[in-house]
Design a protein around this motif. Structure first.
Motif, PDB file in Angstrom:
ATOM      1  N   LYS A 169     -14.935 -26.969  -5.344  1.00 29.61           N
ATOM      2  CA  LYS A 169     -14.580 -28.128  -6.142  1.00 29.61           C
ATOM      3  C   LYS A 169     -15.623 -29.187  -6.015  1.00 29.61           C
ATOM      4  CE  LYS A 169     -12.972 -30.299  -1.602  1.00 29.61           C
ATOM      5  NZ  LYS A 169     -12.019 -30.936  -0.818  1.00 29.61           N
ATOM      6  N   TYR A 170     -16.990 -28.686  -5.402  1.00 32.60           N
ATOM      7  CA  TYR A 170     -18.096 -29.602  -5.625  1.00 32.60           C
ATOM      8  C   TYR A 170     -18.773 -29.030  -6.818  1.00 32.60           C
ATOM      9  CZ  TYR A 170     -16.550 -30.693  -0.982  1.00 32.60           C
ATOM     10  OH  TYR A 170     -15.609 -30.959  -0.097  1.00 32.60           O
ATOM     11  N   ILE A 192     -18.950 -37.314  -5.539  1.00 33.76           N
ATOM     12  CA  ILE A 192     -18.247 -37.177  -4.122  1.00 33.76           C
ATOM     13  C   ILE A 192     -18.178 -38.991  -3.710  1.00 33.76           C
ATOM     14  CG2 ILE A 192     -18.548 -36.495  -1.828  1.00 33.76           C
ATOM     15  CD1 ILE A 192     -19.801 -34.146  -2.839  1.00 33.76           C
ATOM     16  N   PHE A 245     -21.859 -30.954   1.770  1.00 28.79           N
ATOM     17  CA  PHE A 245     -20.731 -30.532   0.845  1.00 28.79           C
ATOM     18  C   PHE A 245     -21.383 -29.554  -0.066  1.00 28.79           C
ATOM     19  CE2 PHE A 245     -19.935 -35.031   1.801  1.00 28.79           C
ATOM     20  CZ  PHE A 245     -18.642 -34.854   2.394  1.00 28.79           C
ATOM     21  N   ALA A 255     -22.504 -37.424  -0.890  1.00 27.33           N
ATOM     22  CA  ALA A 255     -21.639 -38.499  -1.394  1.00 27.33           C
ATOM     23  C   ALA A 255     -22.470 -39.585  -2.208  1.00 27.33           C
ATOM     24  CB  ALA A 255     -20.616 -39.111  -0.380  1.00 27.33           C
ATOM     25  N   GLY A 280     -17.411 -40.905  -0.461  1.00 26.23           N
ATOM     26  CA  GLY A 280     -17.319 -40.984   1.026  1.00 26.23           C
ATOM     27  C   GLY A 280     -16.663 -42.108   1.495  1.00 26.23           C
ATOM     28  N   LYS A 302     -12.389 -23.549  -1.517  1.00 24.39           N
ATOM     29  CA  LYS A 302     -12.604 -24.943  -1.241  1.00 24.39           C
ATOM     30  C   LYS A 302     -13.731 -25.542  -1.714  1.00 24.39           C
ATOM     31  CE  LYS A 302     -12.545 -27.812   3.057  1.00 24.39           C
ATOM     32  NZ  LYS A 302     -12.429 -27.985   4.372  1.00 24.39           N
ATOM     33  N   THR A 361     -13.997 -36.976  -6.383  1.00 28.16           N
ATOM     34  CA  THR A 361     -13.319 -36.658  -5.180  1.00 28.16           C
ATOM     35  C   THR A 361     -13.545 -37.355  -4.009  1.00 28.16           C
ATOM     36  OG1 THR A 361     -12.519 -34.624  -3.669  1.00 28.16           O
ATOM     37  CG2 THR A 361     -14.927 -34.879  -4.375  1.00 28.16           C
ATOM     38  N   GLU A 390     -13.950 -37.730   0.140  1.00 25.89           N
ATOM     39  CA  GLU A 390     -14.250 -37.048   1.243  1.00 25.89           C
ATOM     40  C   GLU A 390     -14.582 -37.757   2.410  1.00 25.89           C
ATOM     41  OE1 GLU A 390     -13.664 -33.701   1.297  1.00 25.89           O
ATOM     42  OE2 GLU A 390     -13.752 -33.153  -0.934  1.00 25.89           O
ATOM     43  N   LYS A 391     -14.288 -37.485   3.473  1.00 27.66           N
ATOM     44  CA  LYS A 391     -14.398 -38.306   4.737  1.00 27.66           C
ATOM     45  C   LYS A 391     -15.851 -37.868   5.418  1.00 27.66           C
ATOM     46  CE  LYS A 391     -12.524 -39.673   9.277  1.00 27.66           C
ATOM     47  NZ  LYS A 391     -11.281 -39.615  10.014  1.00 27.66           N
ATOM     48  N   GLY A 408      -3.399 -34.785   1.855  1.00 29.78           N
ATOM     49  CA  GLY A 408      -4.962 -35.266   1.337  1.00 29.78           C
ATOM     50  C   GLY A 408      -4.928 -36.102   0.184  1.00 29.78           C
TER      51      GLY A 408
END
Length: 279
Positions: free
Chosen positions: A28-29, A35, A93, A103, A37, A25, A77, A79-80, A52
């Motif tokens: 991915k960063y 990123i 992240f 983000a 948000g 997981k 990507t 991301e919340k 997702g």
């Protein structure tokens, strides 16, 4: 002893499995991934399915312009993030080596002039515009804001209600007000005469495509402008503006690809996007 070893081995395998998932997981960063948000998945700007997967207007728009704005980045990507998240500052992240990333953009129905938004971020030119409007039946004698006096008003949507209540010059002089669950219900009230004026937003009204049956008052009660928020003082704002301008330019590339995208998700041209390159 064999049972104990078996239990310990099972625990080890479970931990290893979870550790592997965690590393996967985090992987991915990276420095090469942007990123983006979002605080909520606001349709039709962004939609997130149970797996997702991110879809919606802004997801498709950014996909169309990413090659023009990415610089050295290779991918992005969604991301919340929490409400009030500060772009390129709050982080949160991590990659597999625990390097932290932040983000840089905020999407998902982000509107200007709310709270401290204008102080906290830079932002693109308004991409989507939602006006709060007032309309009446075609044969109505009520044509201007001055005709709210003594009128029975029906309201659709939270944005419309906020704008109506904020305008005390008209909200304080009407005879009555009620809230309808949908534009269809409110329009029926206009047709039947149980309401004189409908206050709504264009997101609710325009998809019905019934403008020919009703009169829209000349001025709007409010204009809500939706933007992409960018980290303060970053270069994202200008590059995104320029990319959308090229996407909209009929003389550039494959013609205007921006307006059809807006109409696809909003049901009409809900954009007044305009950008002039600074000299």
């Amino acid at each position: 002893m064999k049972k104990l070893l078996a239990i310990l081995l099972s625990v080890f395998l479970i931990c290893a499995a979870f550790s592997g998932c965690s590393s996967e997981k985090k992987e991915k960063y990276s420095d090469e991934k942007l990123i983006i948000g979002y605080t909520e998945a606001v349709s039709p700007f962004l939609n997130i399915d149970k797996n997702g997967k991110v879809t919606g207007f802004e997801a498709e728009l950014f996909k169309a312009i990413f090659d023009d704005v990415k610089g050295d980045l290779k991918s992005y990507t969604f991301e919340k993030v929490d409400e009030g998240y500060t772009l390129e500052d709050d982080g949160g992240f991590f990659d597999s080596k625990d390097k932290e990333y932040s983000a840089a953009l905020l999407m998902g129905g982000v509107s200007k002039n709310r709270g401290t938004f204008n102080e906290d971020y830079s932002f693109t030119e308004p991409i989507i515009t939602n006006r709060v409007i007032a309309l009446t039946a075609k044969n109505s004698k009520r044509k201007t804001f001055g005709d709210f006096k003594g009128a029975k008003v029906v309201i659709v949507s939270a944005d419309a209600q906020s704008a109506f209540e904020a305008n005390s010059a008209i909200s304080s002089v009407c005879k009555s007000k009620s809230v309808a669950k949908s534009a269809e219900e409110a329009l029926k009230m206009l047709d039947e005469g149980s309401a004189d004026i409908l206050v709504t937003d264009e997101f609710s009204f325009n998809p019905l495509k019934q403008e020919k049956n009703y009169s829209v008052m000349e001025h709007e009660l409010d204009t809500i402008e939706y933007v992409i928020a960018c980290a303060k003082h970053s270069g994202w704002k200008d590059s995104i503006n320029e990319a959308i301008k090229e996407l909209k330019d009929e003389a550039y590339g494959d013609g205007d690809r921006f307006t059809p995208l807006v109409e696809k998700y909003f049901g009409y041209n809900a954009s007044s996007f305009s950008y002039t390159t600074e000299e």
